[in-house]
Scaffold this active site. Structure first.
Site, PDB file in Angstrom:
ATOM      1  N   LYS A 266     -19.402  18.116   7.404  1.00  0.00           N
ATOM      2  CA  LYS A 266     -20.249  18.656   6.333  1.00  0.00           C
ATOM      3  C   LYS A 266     -19.510  18.348   5.039  1.00  0.00           C
ATOM      4  O   LYS A 266     -18.396  18.824   4.825  1.00  0.00           O
ATOM      5  CB  LYS A 266     -20.418  20.162   6.508  1.00  0.00           C
ATOM      6  CG  LYS A 266     -21.130  20.860   5.354  1.00  0.00           C
ATOM      7  CD  LYS A 266     -21.322  22.354   5.649  1.00  0.00           C
ATOM      8  CE  LYS A 266     -22.052  23.061   4.527  1.00  0.00           C
ATOM      9  NZ  LYS A 266     -22.309  24.486   4.857  1.00  0.00           N
ATOM     10  N   GLU A 270     -22.843  22.779  -0.181  1.00  0.00           N
ATOM     11  CA  GLU A 270     -22.532  24.213  -0.246  1.00  0.00           C
ATOM     12  C   GLU A 270     -21.041  24.464  -0.492  1.00  0.00           C
ATOM     13  O   GLU A 270     -20.410  25.283   0.169  1.00  0.00           O
ATOM     14  CB  GLU A 270     -23.006  24.922   1.025  1.00  0.00           C
ATOM     15  CG  GLU A 270     -24.506  24.800   1.221  1.00  0.00           C
ATOM     16  CD  GLU A 270     -25.058  25.559   2.418  1.00  0.00           C
ATOM     17  OE1 GLU A 270     -24.304  25.797   3.374  1.00  0.00           O
ATOM     18  OE2 GLU A 270     -26.245  25.905   2.384  1.00  0.00           O
ATOM     19  N   ASP A 349     -33.962  24.648   5.823  1.00  0.00           N
ATOM     20  CA  ASP A 349     -32.843  25.252   6.552  1.00  0.00           C
ATOM     21  C   ASP A 349     -33.318  26.219   7.633  1.00  0.00           C
ATOM     22  O   ASP A 349     -33.207  27.436   7.449  1.00  0.00           O
ATOM     23  CB  ASP A 349     -31.941  25.988   5.546  1.00  0.00           C
ATOM     24  CG  ASP A 349     -30.584  26.339   6.133  1.00  0.00           C
ATOM     25  OD1 ASP A 349     -30.313  25.943   7.263  1.00  0.00           O
ATOM     26  OD2 ASP A 349     -29.805  27.016   5.441  1.00  0.00           O
ATOM     27  N   GLU A 377     -30.398  32.533  12.932  1.00  0.00           N
ATOM     28  CA  GLU A 377     -30.043  32.921  11.565  1.00  0.00           C
ATOM     29  C   GLU A 377     -31.238  33.437  10.764  1.00  0.00           C
ATOM     30  O   GLU A 377     -31.180  34.510  10.180  1.00  0.00           O
ATOM     31  CB  GLU A 377     -29.408  31.716  10.856  1.00  0.00           C
ATOM     32  CG  GLU A 377     -29.080  31.987   9.413  1.00  0.00           C
ATOM     33  CD  GLU A 377     -28.471  30.782   8.709  1.00  0.00           C
ATOM     34  OE1 GLU A 377     -28.200  29.768   9.373  1.00  0.00           O
ATOM     35  OE2 GLU A 377     -28.278  30.873   7.481  1.00  0.00           O
ATOM     36  N   GLU A 494     -43.340  34.552  13.118  1.00  0.00           N
ATOM     37  CA  GLU A 494     -43.799  33.783  11.955  1.00  0.00           C
ATOM     38  C   GLU A 494     -44.851  34.582  11.188  1.00  0.00           C
ATOM     39  O   GLU A 494     -44.842  34.627   9.958  1.00  0.00           O
ATOM     40  CB  GLU A 494     -44.381  32.450  12.437  1.00  0.00           C
ATOM     41  CG  GLU A 494     -44.831  31.554  11.296  1.00  0.00           C
ATOM     42  CD  GLU A 494     -45.567  30.313  11.782  1.00  0.00           C
ATOM     43  OE1 GLU A 494     -45.920  30.235  12.980  1.00  0.00           O
ATOM     44  OE2 GLU A 494     -45.820  29.428  10.949  1.00  0.00           O
ATOM     45  N   TRP A 525     -30.581  27.739  -5.325  1.00  0.00           N
ATOM     46  CA  TRP A 525     -30.540  27.391  -3.902  1.00  0.00           C
ATOM     47  C   TRP A 525     -31.760  26.603  -3.443  1.00  0.00           C
ATOM     48  O   TRP A 525     -31.737  25.967  -2.384  1.00  0.00           O
ATOM     49  CB  TRP A 525     -30.363  28.653  -3.053  1.00  0.00           C
ATOM     50  CG  TRP A 525     -28.993  29.232  -3.194  1.00  0.00           C
ATOM     51  CD1 TRP A 525     -28.616  30.212  -4.043  1.00  0.00           C
ATOM     52  CD2 TRP A 525     -27.812  28.825  -2.489  1.00  0.00           C
ATOM     53  NE1 TRP A 525     -27.271  30.463  -3.917  1.00  0.00           N
ATOM     54  CE2 TRP A 525     -26.750  29.619  -2.963  1.00  0.00           C
ATOM     55  CE3 TRP A 525     -27.545  27.867  -1.502  1.00  0.00           C
ATOM     56  CZ2 TRP A 525     -25.444  29.485  -2.495  1.00  0.00           C
ATOM     57  CZ3 TRP A 525     -26.253  27.739  -1.033  1.00  0.00           C
ATOM     58  CH2 TRP A 525     -25.222  28.536  -1.523  1.00  0.00           C
TER      59      TRP A 525
HETATM   60  C1  GCV Z   1     -22.293  26.610   8.254  1.00  0.00           C
HETATM   61  C2  GCV Z   1     -26.962  27.447   6.005  1.00  0.00           C
HETATM   62  C3  GCV Z   1     -26.209  28.598   6.574  1.00  0.00           C
HETATM   63  C4  GCV Z   1     -24.717  28.405   6.435  1.00  0.00           C
HETATM   64  C5  GCV Z   1     -24.347  27.114   7.138  1.00  0.00           C
HETATM   65  C6  GCV Z   1     -25.143  25.994   6.499  1.00  0.00           C
HETATM   66  C7  GCV Z   1     -24.899  24.680   7.194  1.00  0.00           C
HETATM   67  O1  GCV Z   1     -26.817  27.401   4.633  1.00  0.00           O
HETATM   68  O2  GCV Z   1     -26.634  29.768   5.963  1.00  0.00           O
HETATM   69  O3  GCV Z   1     -24.082  29.495   7.030  1.00  0.00           O
HETATM   70  O4  GCV Z   1     -22.989  26.857   7.046  1.00  0.00           O
HETATM   71  O5  GCV Z   1     -26.516  26.276   6.597  1.00  0.00           O
HETATM   72  O6  GCV Z   1     -25.697  24.333   8.044  1.00  0.00           O
HETATM   73  O7  GCV Z   1     -23.939  24.018   6.876  1.00  0.00           O
END
Ligand code: GCV
Length: 798
Positions: A266, A270, A349, A377, A494, A525
């Site tokens: 990654k 972020e 996401d 999540e 949903e 965001w």
């Molecule tokens: C691991 C989202 C999640 C983050 C995660 C990110 C990613 O933003 O909330 O916790 O980070 O995705 O997939 O890198």
């Protein structure tokens, strides 16, 4: 089908041994106290004959007369069974060691595997649809897990690899049983410390624990590692010293872990460092790592989750959804052969629903993997039952029409569409020490992920039935009932969270759990839904919006460009529309919002009712565990429903045709009660409390009292309170001074202040009430839990 008791492994590899032991384990007389008819893996044995496991090569050598197909690809298997007077010969032949394991689990998967055998050849065979079938764990070195909802890490603790890796071996066994061949064990965020030599030695132990199950270990790496832990002054991917550092580091890893799978990255995302710091591209960074890994046959999974989280929300053309395609499409063809670009299934996401990311059709000369999220999540964090297989299946089946030809996503991932040698799916698992995923039925998602990765042609219903038979009961009624519950759960979720493609309307700058509609707006965001007084939705059209639709191949772009042809369930993802706009269903947008939330909450309550029919038919502990969870979910679905409905009612000013929104007969607000010790507070966000207000206990003990003015009858009384972490407040419900129920607010829910995250419901059923009765809630706060109360609701008992 009978499995001969005598089990022989032809070779000596750890995987063959594991396969033979697995068969023996299934044959062992087990579970003396359990009704055998309820067992899914029954002791099916036969004293005569022999069960043989081996590679195709070994089996050919041992049984030259068997007609083993010549074309079994890597990881595939062929299973043969024939009974003669001498007994049964059962052969599991794997193309390789992993194939032996997968064949073994396939045989054990079915209560009656004989149905699967072709009567002519006495055999059946299978092979994985795609080579990359990995899980990613987001485990941190301290043992916490990002977006994990099942306790602490099985891999790490206090900055080290854990001593006891028995759970890791068990996890690998579980993964092997569903065909998963890779596990990336550490978080993609803050990965630098994991490459230190001490940690790598620990990883070698993890790899040893997983190896017998054919699960290859991979690591997330921080692209700035040469600087952060390597002592270099730079991490520029084109710098020769950086290149040499990675080559040496990778050699060190392979010396410790010869079957190491590779890296996940990654970068520039972020807050994680990336090649952009040096004006380099993701291809430069990916290829740097790829060249270090290539001599060892390792791969790089480079995540396309790269976007600017400081977007200008005033700019109507800004759009986070565009980012992956805008950044990666121009790099198509520039990635090394052992790079796989890993793209989340949707362009934002892991929301409750998103369109498929257009990038899958935008990388024709690049290996690709799709990232799915098993840990929930944005889909209820395992406190809500949400079976995700139907969502994944829609995604995998979606036809991108690349080149105006059929090109379903699963064929892009398997490499078929663009003739790529490598590709697959990666599931962010988030397993932890608490029963893997925390909630028993959430494991159906892990199972489904593996099964779809192996064979995307399976249906979610089939998979649910397979899973239920193996884990809960083989009773056909139970299998069908659990399947029904699982299949209803995602549509319900949903509906009560974010319908019409609005995304999960959750607290996106915080916990990602309860409702918080405006948290998506006015920040960089980019998870915007642009709700205002007139309408809602992101205009992503080319004609008037961000132009995101143009990233899809022409036929799909055309579909989404037009309001008229965009499917209702994605309408507000692609278009900003007035609340009065009429959907294909004939309803207005606003009425759909109201109806969908009421329907979703009703369906959540039905999940509980359906589960109740399983009482006495399944393991009592499982029954009670899920019953309590589903009861909580039904209550929390009401929190979601009311939050969104009252928010949009206020914003739009348009009443609900059915007069439900804003009208809650039987609801007695805490702020309207006779209060002792309680203080009225504003809840934030306001929509998370009924009428935006609640009460919190300031001088204990506290009470809220109402006089019942309805008619005489039998009622259910629900108390809606806030169960805050950091304390266990106690509540009592009394009628005319008699305590009817006591409960403790001890659930483990997020957020430190009263919020939709922790709004919970306790219902007392079938209570006689007459006019003038005094209803009273008493609360004793504890530590950081102030016994906050939103309302009580009195409804006629059914
Ligand atoms: C691991 C989202 C999640 C983050 C995660 C990110 C990613 O933003 O909330 O916790 O980070 O995705 O997939 O890198």
């Amino acid at each position: 089908m009978a499995i001969p008791l005598k089990v022989r492994a032809l070779g000596s590899s750890a995987q063959e041994k594991a396969a033979a032991e697995e068969i023996q384990r299934s044959l062992a007389p087990c579970c003396a106290n359990i009704d055998p008819s309820s067992l899914t893996t029954r002791a099916r044995h036969q004293s005569g004959g022999e069960t043989v496991v081996g590679t195709v090569k070994e089996v050919r050598h041992a049984f030259p007369d068997l007609a083993i197909p010549a074309d079994i690809p890597p990881e595939g298997y062929w299973i043969y069974s024939n009974s003669t007077q001498k007994g049964t010969l059962l052969v599991i032949a794997g193309a390789d060691d992993a194939g032996i394991l997968y064949g073994t689990f396939a045989l054990l998967r079915y209560p009656d595997a004989s149905e699967r055998f072709d009567p002519q050849s006495h055999s059946f065979r299978s092979q994985p649809a795609m080579p990359i079938r990995w899980v990613d764990e987001w485990d941190n070195a301290d043992g916490s897990i990002e977006r994990g909802y099942a306790g602490r890490s099985i891999f790490f603790d206090s900055g080290h690899v854990r001593e006891d890796l028995a759970p890791v071996a068990e996890y690998a066994r579980l993964l092997a049983s569903i065909g998963i061949n890779g596990c990336n064990v550490n978080n993609v965020n803050n990965a630098a410390p994991f490459l230190t030599t001490g940690f790598l030695r620990g990883f070698a132990r993890i790899a040893d624990a997983m190896r017998p199950w054919g699960v290859h270990v991979a690591l997330s790496v921080d692209i700035a590692s040469p600087q952060k832990i390597g002592g270099l002054s730079t991490y520029d991917p084109l710098n020769p010293a950086v290149k040499a550092w990675w080559a040496a580091k990778v050699s060190e890893i392979y010396a410790l872990i010869p079957n190491f799978a590779g890296f996940t990255v990654k970068a520039d995302s972020e807050g994680q460092p990336g090649p952009a710091s040096y004006g380099r591209t993701p291809a430069n960074a990916a290829n740097l790592l790829a060249s270090a890994l290539r001599p060892h046959n390792g791969v790089v999974l480079y995540r396309a989750f790269v976007y600017n989280h400081h977007l200008d929300w005033h700019d109507p053309k800004a759009d986070r959804a565009r980012a992956a395609y805008d950044i990666f499409h121009p790099l198509d063809g520039k990635f090394a052969p052992n790079v796989i670009v890993q793209t989340k299934e949707g362009p934002i996401d892991f929301q409750a629903r998103e369109p498929v990311s257009p990038l899958f059709a935008g990388l024709e000369q690049t290996n690709q993997a799709m990232e799915l999220q098993i840990t929930q999540e944005y889909t209820g964090q395992q406190r809500h039952l949400v079976y995700l297989a139907p969502m994944w299946k829609q995604v995998l089946d979606f036809d991108m029409r690349a080149g105006n030809r059929p090109s379903p996503i699963n064929e892009i991932l398997s490499g078929k569409t663009f003739h790529r040698p490598m590709g697959g799916v990666v599931g962010v698992a988030g397993i932890g020490q608490q029963a893997w995923l925390g909630s028993p039925l959430a494991l159906a998602n892990l199972y489904a992920f593996g099964r779809l990765a192996w064979n995307p042609n399976l249906t979610p219903g089939q998979i649910a039935a397979e899973w239920t038979r193996q884990t809960i009961s083989s009773d056909p009624d139970v299998v069908s009932k659990v399947g029904k519950i699982l299949m209803q759960s995602w549509p319900a979720y949903e509906r009560y969270t974010g319908p019409l493609g609005m995304q999960t309307l959750t607290d996106i700058t915080g916990t990602h759990y309860g409702p918080n509609i405006e948290s998506s707006e006015n920040n960089g965001w980019g998870q915007w839904h642009r709700a205002d007084h007139e309408g809602v939705g992101m205009d992503r059209s080319v004609a008037t919006g961000t132009g995101f639709t143009s990233q899809y191949p022409p036929e799909v772009a055309k579909l989404y460009e037009s309001v008229a042809t965009t499917p209702d369930d994605l309408l507000l993802f692609f278009h900003h529309l007035p609340y009065t706009y009429k959907l294909h269903s004939g309803k207005t947008v606003i009425q759909h919002i109201y109806d969908s939330h009421y329907q979703g909450a009703t369906e959540a309550a039905q999940l509980l009712e359906e589960w109740a029919t399983l009482k006495g038919r399944i393991d009592p502990a499982l029954y009670e565990d899920m019953r309590a969870r589903l009861e909580y979910q039904a209550g929390h679905a009401i929190v979601w429903r009311d939050a969104i409905v009252q928010y949009f009612l206020k914003l739009s000013g348009i009443p609900d045709e059915q007069r439900r929104a804003g009208h809650y007969p039987g609801r007695l607000e805490a702020e309207a009660a006779r209060l002792t010790g309680y203080k009225i507070i504003d809840v934030s966000p306001w929509e998370d409390a009924s009428d935006g207000k609640a009460v919190r206990c300031e001088v204990a003990p506290c009470s809220a009292e109402w006089t019942w003015q309805g008619s005489t009858g039998r009622y259910n009384i629900a108390a809606q309170y806030f169960d805050l972490p950091g304390g266990t407040a106690r509540f009592t419900l009394q009628v005319n001074g008699h305590a009817l129920a006591n409960w403790i607010a001890d659930a483990n829910l997020p957020s430190l202040h009263p919020h939709g995250d922790n709004s919970a419901r306790h219902t007392v059923r079938d209570i006689e009430l007459k006019p003038g009765d005094v209803l009273r809630i008493e609360a004793t706060p504890d530590a950081n839990d102030p016994g906050a109360l939103d309302y009580i609701e009195v409804t006629a008992a059914p």
